[in-house]
Motif scaffolding. Structure first.
Motif, mmCIF file in Angstrom:
data_model
loop_
_atom_site.group_PDB
_atom_site.id
_atom_site.type_symbol
_atom_site.label_atom_id
_atom_site.label_comp_id
_atom_site.label_asym_id
_atom_site.label_seq_id
_atom_site.Cartn_x
_atom_site.Cartn_y
_atom_site.Cartn_z
ATOM 1 N N HIS A 111 0.711 -1.287 -0.037
ATOM 2 C CA HIS A 111 -0.169 -0.001 -0.037
ATOM 3 C C HIS A 111 0.644 1.269 0.162
ATOM 4 C CE1 HIS A 111 -4.447 -1.121 0.023
ATOM 5 N NE2 HIS A 111 -3.805 -2.095 0.917
ATOM 6 N N ALA A 112 1.938 1.343 0.610
ATOM 7 C CA ALA A 112 2.901 2.486 0.950
ATOM 8 C C ALA A 112 3.584 2.549 -0.560
ATOM 9 C CB ALA A 112 3.754 2.071 1.944
ATOM 10 N N LYS A 113 3.576 1.583 -1.152
ATOM 11 C CA LYS A 113 4.579 1.755 -2.491
ATOM 12 C C LYS A 113 3.761 2.020 -3.527
ATOM 13 C CE LYS A 113 8.284 -0.795 -5.017
ATOM 14 N NZ LYS A 113 8.950 -2.053 -5.227
ATOM 15 N N TYR A 114 2.493 1.390 -3.978
ATOM 16 C CA TYR A 114 1.708 1.478 -4.957
ATOM 17 C C TYR A 114 0.054 1.888 -4.618
ATOM 18 C CZ TYR A 114 4.300 -2.773 -6.538
ATOM 19 O OH TYR A 114 5.560 -3.404 -6.596
ATOM 20 N N GLY A 115 -0.181 2.091 -3.351
ATOM 21 C CA GLY A 115 -1.485 2.512 -3.071
ATOM 22 C C GLY A 115 -2.353 3.669 -3.573
ATOM 23 N N GLU A 116 -1.521 4.880 -3.439
ATOM 24 C CA GLU A 116 -1.797 6.182 -3.977
ATOM 25 C C GLU A 116 -2.140 6.145 -5.408
ATOM 26 O OE1 GLU A 116 -0.791 10.791 -4.033
ATOM 27 O OE2 GLU A 116 0.657 9.476 -2.900
ATOM 28 N N ALA A 117 -0.959 5.439 -6.192
ATOM 29 C CA ALA A 117 -1.463 5.358 -7.627
ATOM 30 C C ALA A 117 -2.565 4.545 -8.092
ATOM 31 C CB ALA A 117 0.205 4.628 -8.463
ATOM 32 N N VAL A 118 -2.560 3.360 -7.420
ATOM 33 C CA VAL A 118 -4.141 2.791 -7.632
ATOM 34 C C VAL A 118 -5.262 3.321 -7.313
ATOM 35 C CG1 VAL A 118 -5.303 0.734 -6.597
ATOM 36 C CG2 VAL A 118 -3.105 0.523 -6.951
ATOM 37 N N PRO B 147 -5.478 -5.603 -7.075
ATOM 38 C CA PRO B 147 -4.409 -4.557 -7.589
ATOM 39 C C PRO B 147 -3.032 -4.570 -7.133
ATOM 40 C CG PRO B 147 -5.878 -3.318 -6.369
ATOM 41 C CD PRO B 147 -6.289 -4.708 -6.535
ATOM 42 N N LEU B 148 -2.937 -4.711 -6.027
ATOM 43 C CA LEU B 148 -1.651 -4.587 -5.204
ATOM 44 C C LEU B 148 -0.661 -6.040 -5.877
ATOM 45 C CD1 LEU B 148 -1.981 -3.688 -1.786
ATOM 46 C CD2 LEU B 148 -1.150 -2.243 -3.446
ATOM 47 N N LEU B 149 -1.451 -6.946 -6.219
ATOM 48 C CA LEU B 149 -1.011 -8.186 -6.649
ATOM 49 C C LEU B 149 -0.446 -8.120 -8.231
ATOM 50 C CD1 LEU B 149 0.029 -11.363 -6.535
ATOM 51 C CD2 LEU B 149 -2.442 -11.816 -6.882
ATOM 52 N N THR B 150 -1.364 -7.578 -8.959
ATOM 53 C CA THR B 150 -0.843 -7.068 -10.288
ATOM 54 C C THR B 150 0.179 -6.192 -10.281
ATOM 55 O OG1 THR B 150 -3.385 -7.010 -10.871
ATOM 56 C CG2 THR B 150 -1.840 -5.933 -12.435
ATOM 57 N N LEU B 151 0.472 -5.544 -9.612
ATOM 58 C CA LEU B 151 1.661 -4.584 -9.767
ATOM 59 C C LEU B 151 2.826 -5.175 -9.276
ATOM 60 C CD1 LEU B 151 0.061 -0.928 -8.550
ATOM 61 C CD2 LEU B 151 0.595 -2.093 -10.773
ATOM 62 N N ALA B 152 2.675 -5.967 -7.978
ATOM 63 C CA ALA B 152 3.789 -6.640 -7.463
ATOM 64 C C ALA B 152 4.516 -7.730 -8.459
ATOM 65 C CB ALA B 152 3.288 -7.441 -6.248
ATOM 66 N N THR B 153 3.651 -8.296 -9.097
ATOM 67 C CA THR B 153 3.757 -9.461 -10.276
ATOM 68 C C THR B 153 4.439 -8.745 -11.356
ATOM 69 O OG1 THR B 153 1.856 -10.719 -9.804
ATOM 70 C CG2 THR B 153 2.882 -11.188 -11.892
ATOM 71 N N ALA B 154 3.975 -7.534 -12.039
ATOM 72 C CA ALA B 154 4.659 -6.928 -12.955
ATOM 73 C C ALA B 154 6.010 -6.544 -12.468
ATOM 74 C CB ALA B 154 3.869 -5.672 -13.263
ATOM 75 N N GLU B 155 6.226 -6.071 -11.300
ATOM 76 C CA GLU B 155 7.623 -5.416 -10.943
ATOM 77 C C GLU B 155 8.442 -6.766 -10.707
ATOM 78 O OE1 GLU B 155 9.758 -2.102 -8.253
ATOM 79 O OE2 GLU B 155 7.712 -2.953 -7.493
ATOM 80 N N ALA B 156 8.045 -7.750 -10.227
ATOM 81 C CA ALA B 156 8.703 -9.055 -9.965
ATOM 82 C C ALA B 156 9.397 -9.499 -11.275
ATOM 83 C CB ALA B 156 8.187 -10.107 -9.328
ATOM 84 N N ILE B 157 8.448 -9.511 -12.402
ATOM 85 C CA ILE B 157 8.972 -10.191 -13.529
ATOM 86 C C ILE B 157 9.826 -8.874 -14.372
ATOM 87 C CG2 ILE B 157 8.081 -10.445 -15.899
ATOM 88 C CD1 ILE B 157 5.517 -11.733 -14.393
ATOM 89 N N VAL C 23 -10.380 -17.066 -10.158
ATOM 90 C CA VAL C 23 -10.375 -16.387 -11.542
ATOM 91 C C VAL C 23 -10.007 -15.088 -11.515
ATOM 92 C CG1 VAL C 23 -11.637 -15.929 -13.556
ATOM 93 C CG2 VAL C 23 -11.705 -18.206 -12.700
ATOM 94 N N LEU C 24 -10.449 -14.514 -10.639
ATOM 95 C CA LEU C 24 -9.932 -12.869 -10.437
ATOM 96 C C LEU C 24 -8.543 -12.711 -10.104
ATOM 97 C CD1 LEU C 24 -10.766 -10.113 -11.359
ATOM 98 C CD2 LEU C 24 -11.897 -9.843 -9.168
ATOM 99 N N ILE C 25 -8.359 -13.394 -8.757
ATOM 100 C CA ILE C 25 -7.035 -13.282 -8.352
ATOM 101 C C ILE C 25 -5.780 -14.025 -9.207
ATOM 102 C CG2 ILE C 25 -5.659 -14.028 -6.403
ATOM 103 C CD1 ILE C 25 -8.137 -13.694 -4.568
ATOM 104 N N GLY C 26 -6.396 -15.115 -10.170
ATOM 105 C CA GLY C 26 -5.374 -15.422 -10.958
ATOM 106 C C GLY C 26 -5.171 -14.415 -12.287
ATOM 107 N N ALA C 27 -6.274 -13.802 -12.588
ATOM 108 C CA ALA C 27 -6.277 -12.775 -13.559
ATOM 109 C C ALA C 27 -5.310 -11.479 -13.052
ATOM 110 C CB ALA C 27 -7.400 -12.163 -14.053
ATOM 111 N N ALA C 28 -5.355 -11.242 -11.580
ATOM 112 C CA ALA C 28 -4.643 -10.244 -11.131
ATOM 113 C C ALA C 28 -3.074 -10.375 -11.424
ATOM 114 C CB ALA C 28 -4.908 -9.912 -9.742
ATOM 115 N N ALA C 29 -2.825 -11.564 -11.086
ATOM 116 C CA ALA C 29 -1.411 -11.839 -11.410
ATOM 117 C C ALA C 29 -1.051 -12.063 -12.818
ATOM 118 C CB ALA C 29 -0.987 -13.268 -10.579
ATOM 119 N N LYS C 30 -1.697 -12.738 -13.480
ATOM 120 C CA LYS C 30 -1.537 -12.911 -14.984
ATOM 121 C C LYS C 30 -1.538 -11.443 -15.743
ATOM 122 C CE LYS C 30 -3.557 -15.123 -19.192
ATOM 123 N NZ LYS C 30 -4.404 -16.127 -19.641
#
Length: 334
Positions: A8-15, A48-58, A185-192
């Motif tokens: 939240h501290a890292k991405y929260g405001e942008a979300v 959404p935090l999972l989406t952004l964390a996955t993108a940054e990990a990759i 499915v939605l949490i799977g989509a968040a990461a994908k």
């Protein structure tokens, strides 16, 4: 500080800014408070935090995934608005639901607005055509999961379709299929979608999908346990609501029905069939579930899906934060 707080501290405001931006397009000023109400009630923003964390990990980048992060959270809130209309829910996140605050008709219109805001966000993704197809598949899957959830109810609906089509028996396998669609499915989509926003690697996208899907099933099982055994002040929902809503599509109830001897199983089904399930009946139902260790068995199911999620997580680089998120799901109290 737990992992969710750090993200939240890292991405929260942008979300939050992205959600407001897409919901605000063409929005009439006198409709604004009603439209914004659902996202302003808060929520964990896990998806959404999972989406952004996955993108940054990759890729080391997360900003290209912001439209996808907004999409996944808008879908989540869109589904909650309609879920509360369908279930006549009055309380969510410790606050009145949209339908309670503004009425069912306004809630329907607000839900439509969210659906079109999702389309606005799709246009800003790196691959709009691909994301449009992905979004359609995911919303249809959630819709099917909701349909099954209602068909699994033992009583309480007057709609001709659901009265006629109600399932006579619901197995644990049926339950897993339903929650995989409704939540997984939605949490799977968040990461994908985090992966798709920053990479063209199909294997990485597949790993992210399966990681999120299995984590999502574990998340829902924990949610079901908290529904019956959680602290309402932490959980933000009415405890025992699933029993009052006649649901067999709750992990603890599904396990209990599979393990109770016939006489006690019939008693639990009788409670689920009552038009009005009161606090005394909820307590009796919980006692029946406790008698066969249904809570503990449900938690074992959650851990099984966590282990499967971990297996796919191993295929994603720089996955430490994603692993922390996975363990947060298993240990959460809200």
């Amino acid at each position: 500080m737990d992992v969710l707080s750090k993200l939240h501290a890292k991405y929260g405001e942008a979300v939050e800014q992205a959600l407001e931006r897409y919901l605000s397009i063409d929005l009439a000023p006198d409709f604004r408070d009603a439209v914004m109400y659902q996202v302003k009630t808060g929520g964990k923003r896990l998806r959404p935090l999972l989406t952004l964390a996955t993108a940054e990990a990759i890729s080391g980048q997360w900003k290209p995934a912001l439209p996808a992060a907004a999409i996944v959270e808008l879908i989540h809130n869109y589904s909650l608005i309609y879920d509360d209309i369908i279930d006549r829910g009055d309380l969510r996140r410790g606050m009145p639901t949209v339908r309670k605050a503004y009425g069912d008709n306004a809630a329907i219109l607000i839900g439509i607005w969210y659906r079109e805001a999702i389309e606005e966000a799709v246009l800003d993704t790196p691959k709009p055509t691909l994301f449009a197809r992905e979004v359609a598949k995911v919303i249809k899957a959630i819709d099917e999961g909701e349909r099954l959830d209602i068909l699994f109810e033992y009583a309480g609906r007057e709609d001709p379709y659901f009265v006629k089509a109600r399932w006579r028996e619901v197995t644990l396998d049926d339950y897993i299929k339903m929650v995989s669609l409704k939540t997984g499915v939605l949490i799977g989509a968040a990461a994908k979608w985090g992966a798709l926003s920053v990479s063209d690697d199909a294997e990485i996208a597949d790993a992210a999908w399966n990681f999120g899907l299995n984590a999502g099933v574990a998340f829902q099982v924990i949610d079901d346990v908290l529904d019956i055994y959680g602290d309402p002040k932490k959980f933000g929902k009415e405890i025992g609501k699933d029993i009052k809503e006649h649901k067999r599509g709750n992990a603890v109830v599904a396990v209990g029905l599979s393990k109770l001897p016939p006489d006690k199983r019939d008693r639990l089904l009788h409670i689920l069939s009552l038009q009005n399930v009161g606090e005394a009946e909820v307590r009796e139902a919980v006692s029946l579930l406790d008698s066969v260790g249904a809570r503990e068995e449900a938690l074992k199911i959650a851990h099984k899906y966590r282990e499967e999620a971990e297996r796919h997580l191993a295929r994603i680089p720089n996955n430490e934060t994603l692993r922390e998120l996975l363990y947060f799901i298993l240990e959460r109290q809200y």
